[in-house]
Design a protein around this motif. Structure first.
Motif, short mmCIF file in Angstrom:
data_model
loop_
_atom_site.label_atom_id
_atom_site.label_comp_id
_atom_site.label_asym_id
_atom_site.label_seq_id
_atom_site.Cartn_x
_atom_site.Cartn_y
_atom_site.Cartn_z
N ASN A 117 0.81 -1.22 0.00
CA ASN A 117 0.00 0.00 0.00
C ASN A 117 0.84 1.27 0.00
OD1 ASN A 117 -3.16 -0.48 0.39
ND2 ASN A 117 -2.05 -2.17 1.37
N LEU A 118 2.07 1.16 0.49
CA LEU A 118 2.98 2.31 0.41
C LEU A 118 3.30 2.60 -1.06
CD1 LEU A 118 4.75 4.40 1.86
CD2 LEU A 118 6.58 2.69 1.88
N PHE A 119 3.63 1.55 -1.81
CA PHE A 119 3.90 1.74 -3.23
C PHE A 119 2.64 2.19 -3.97
CE2 PHE A 119 7.71 -0.88 -2.40
CZ PHE A 119 8.65 -0.09 -3.05
N TYR A 120 1.49 1.69 -3.49
CA TYR A 120 0.22 2.13 -4.07
C TYR A 120 0.06 3.64 -3.90
CZ TYR A 120 -4.86 2.88 -4.31
OH TYR A 120 -6.10 3.36 -4.62
N SER A 121 0.32 4.13 -2.70
CA SER A 121 0.18 5.56 -2.41
C SER A 121 1.20 6.41 -3.16
CB SER A 121 0.32 5.81 -0.90
OG SER A 121 -0.70 5.16 -0.18
N LEU A 122 2.38 5.83 -3.38
CA LEU A 122 3.45 6.58 -4.02
C LEU A 122 3.38 6.59 -5.55
CD1 LEU A 122 6.49 5.57 -1.76
CD2 LEU A 122 5.15 7.69 -1.70
N GLY A 123 2.45 5.84 -6.12
CA GLY A 123 2.35 5.90 -7.58
C GLY A 123 1.57 4.80 -8.27
N LEU A 124 1.51 3.59 -7.68
CA LEU A 124 0.81 2.50 -8.35
C LEU A 124 -0.69 2.76 -8.49
CD1 LEU A 124 2.53 -0.70 -6.86
CD2 LEU A 124 2.97 0.45 -9.03
N LYS A 125 -1.24 3.61 -7.63
CA LYS A 125 -2.67 3.92 -7.70
C LYS A 125 -3.01 4.72 -8.96
CE LYS A 125 -2.22 8.10 -4.90
NZ LYS A 125 -2.66 8.74 -3.65
N ASN A 126 -2.00 5.21 -9.66
CA ASN A 126 -2.24 5.98 -10.88
C ASN A 126 -2.33 5.10 -12.12
OD1 ASN A 126 -2.10 8.42 -9.41
ND2 ASN A 126 0.14 8.44 -9.58
N ILE A 127 -2.14 3.79 -11.94
CA ILE A 127 -2.19 2.85 -13.07
C ILE A 127 -3.56 2.17 -13.09
CG2 ILE A 127 -1.13 0.85 -14.16
CD1 ILE A 127 1.45 1.53 -12.66
N SER A 128 -4.31 2.42 -14.13
CA SER A 128 -5.65 1.85 -14.24
C SER A 128 -5.62 0.33 -14.15
CB SER A 128 -6.29 2.27 -15.58
OG SER A 128 -6.33 3.67 -15.68
N ILE A 129 -6.62 -0.23 -13.54
CA ILE A 129 -6.83 -1.66 -13.29
C ILE A 129 -5.91 -2.15 -12.17
CG2 ILE A 129 -6.77 -4.02 -14.23
CD1 ILE A 129 -7.56 -2.89 -16.93
N LEU A 130 -4.61 -1.82 -12.26
CA LEU A 130 -3.71 -2.22 -11.18
C LEU A 130 -4.14 -1.60 -9.85
CD1 LEU A 130 -1.15 -3.74 -10.34
CD2 LEU A 130 0.17 -1.67 -10.91
N ASP A 131 -4.69 -0.39 -9.90
CA ASP A 131 -5.10 0.28 -8.67
C ASP A 131 -6.18 -0.50 -7.93
OD1 ASP A 131 -6.90 0.86 -10.74
OD2 ASP A 131 -7.57 2.72 -9.77
N VAL A 132 -7.19 -0.99 -8.65
CA VAL A 132 -8.27 -1.72 -7.99
C VAL A 132 -7.83 -3.13 -7.58
CG1 VAL A 132 -10.14 -0.40 -9.04
CG2 VAL A 132 -9.23 -2.40 -10.24
N ILE A 133 -6.90 -3.70 -8.33
CA ILE A 133 -6.38 -5.03 -7.98
C ILE A 133 -5.60 -4.96 -6.67
CG2 ILE A 133 -4.70 -6.79 -8.64
CD1 ILE A 133 -5.59 -6.46 -11.51
N ILE A 134 -4.78 -3.92 -6.50
CA ILE A 134 -4.01 -3.77 -5.26
C ILE A 134 -4.94 -3.59 -4.07
CG2 ILE A 134 -2.43 -2.26 -4.00
CD1 ILE A 134 -0.96 -1.79 -6.63
N LEU A 135 -5.98 -2.77 -4.24
CA LEU A 135 -6.95 -2.59 -3.15
C LEU A 135 -7.60 -3.92 -2.77
CD1 LEU A 135 -8.73 0.72 -4.25
CD2 LEU A 135 -7.15 0.41 -2.33
N SER A 136 -7.90 -4.74 -3.76
CA SER A 136 -8.54 -6.03 -3.51
C SER A 136 -7.58 -7.01 -2.83
CB SER A 136 -9.04 -6.62 -4.83
OG SER A 136 -9.89 -5.71 -5.49
N ILE A 137 -6.32 -6.97 -3.22
CA ILE A 137 -5.32 -7.83 -2.57
C ILE A 137 -5.21 -7.49 -1.09
CG2 ILE A 137 -2.84 -8.35 -2.45
CD1 ILE A 137 -2.75 -8.06 -5.49
N GLY A 138 -5.41 -6.22 -0.75
CA GLY A 138 -5.38 -5.81 0.64
C GLY A 138 -6.38 -6.58 1.49
#
Length: 295
Positions: A117-138
């Motif tokens: 989630n740190l990497f998500y906050s730092l930039g991965l959340k800006n990548i479409s589809i990957l953003d929702v997948i990371i949230l779901s993995i959480g």
């Protein structure tokens, strides 16, 4: 009060997913395990809050343009940036220490959650589809952590269903960002560039169907029937379908899916559906077969 809002304690309800493996194992009333899970709950919640702080810190300017997020403590200026960083260190330190107290392996999973989630906050959340997948993995990591804390096996079916349900809610939330973009002309997040209404509507419909089919297959699976010693679990599918239909109604009819957590807190229909699902599951797997309500 603003410092408390910075931690987003209302989002801690998501960490109740830690209790799911124990519930499905039929051991919810094992007091010694419950104590461990309560400690695990607060450990995970504090680490999650540290992620929320970093996310808000990184998104101050973007949040100020959002009609709702502009009221967050950092975006509104109610909490200073240095104070937020102090709270970040405190939450992370106390959370990780408490996680180690629960179990070293639990700490390992919590650490993965934090780094992801740190990497998500730092930039991965800006990548479409990957953003929702990371949230779901959480959410998958939450039930894995709950299984470790309670020494409970987590079935593959449970992992798949939790992932799909979390993905469904994340997509619905992103759909709300697209609606705001259409209404205001402003991009709420960079990942929204890869989404439009047609795409979101198709994905939500697809996920809804897959969730229902997976849940039915889980309840009718011979391994599940043997484990719980009953074939009646498929009765609970009624509440799963009702809950999904209500969420789709809120999404398509009311166009109001900005925060799944707020919907959970405010929507009485969904609250009742969840309560009835839990009650029916409890009656089926916890009560003796000869006293079952469904006999």
């Amino acid at each position: 009060m603003q410092y408390l809002k910075l931690l987003r304690p209302h989002h801690w309800v998501k960490n109740l997913f830690l209790f799911i493996p124990l519930f499905f194992a039929g051991e919810l009333f094992s007091l010694s395990v419950i104590r461990e899970l309560i400690a695990a709950f607060f450990a995970f919640s504090l680490v999650a809050s540290s992620v929320y702080i970093i996310n808000d810190y990184k998104d101050i300017e973007a949040d100020r343009r959002h009609p709702v997020k502009c009221k967050r403590p950092l975006a509104s200026g109610a909490v200073s940036r240095p104070a937020a960083l102090v709270f970040f260190v405190l939450c992370l330190g106390i959370g990780l220490a408490l996680a180690w107290y629960v179990k070293p392996k639990f700490l390992f999973v919590v650490g993965i959650y934090f780094i992801l989630n740190l990497f998500y906050s730092l930039g991965l959340k800006n990548i479409s589809i990957l953003d929702v997948i990371i949230l779901s993995i959480g959410f998958v990591l939450r039930i894995r952590a709950g299984g470790i804390a309670s020494d409970t096996a987590v079935s593959s079916w449970l992992v798949v269903m939790v992932f799909l349900l979390a993905l469904f809610m994340a997509v619905a939330k992103r759909r709300d960002d697209v609606l705001i973009k259409h209404a205001s002309g402003q991009e709420m997040r960079k990942a929204s560039k890869g989404y439009n209404m047609d795409f979101m509507n198709v994905v939500l419909a697809l996920l809804s169907a897959v969730i229902i089919v997976c849940y039915l297959m889980y309840t009718l699976d011979p391994v599940t029937i043997e484990r719980f010693r009953t074939y009646r679990l498929y009765y609970t599918t009624l509440f799963v379908i009702a809950g999904l239909l209500r969420y789709l109604q809120i999404t398509y009819v009311d166009n109001n899916t900005g925060s799944p957590t707020k919907i959970l807190y405010k929507d009485r229909f969904i609250q009742l559906t969840i309560a009835l699902w839990i009650l029916s599951f409890y009656v089926i797997i916890y009560l003796p077969a000869n006293k079952s309500f469904f006999d």
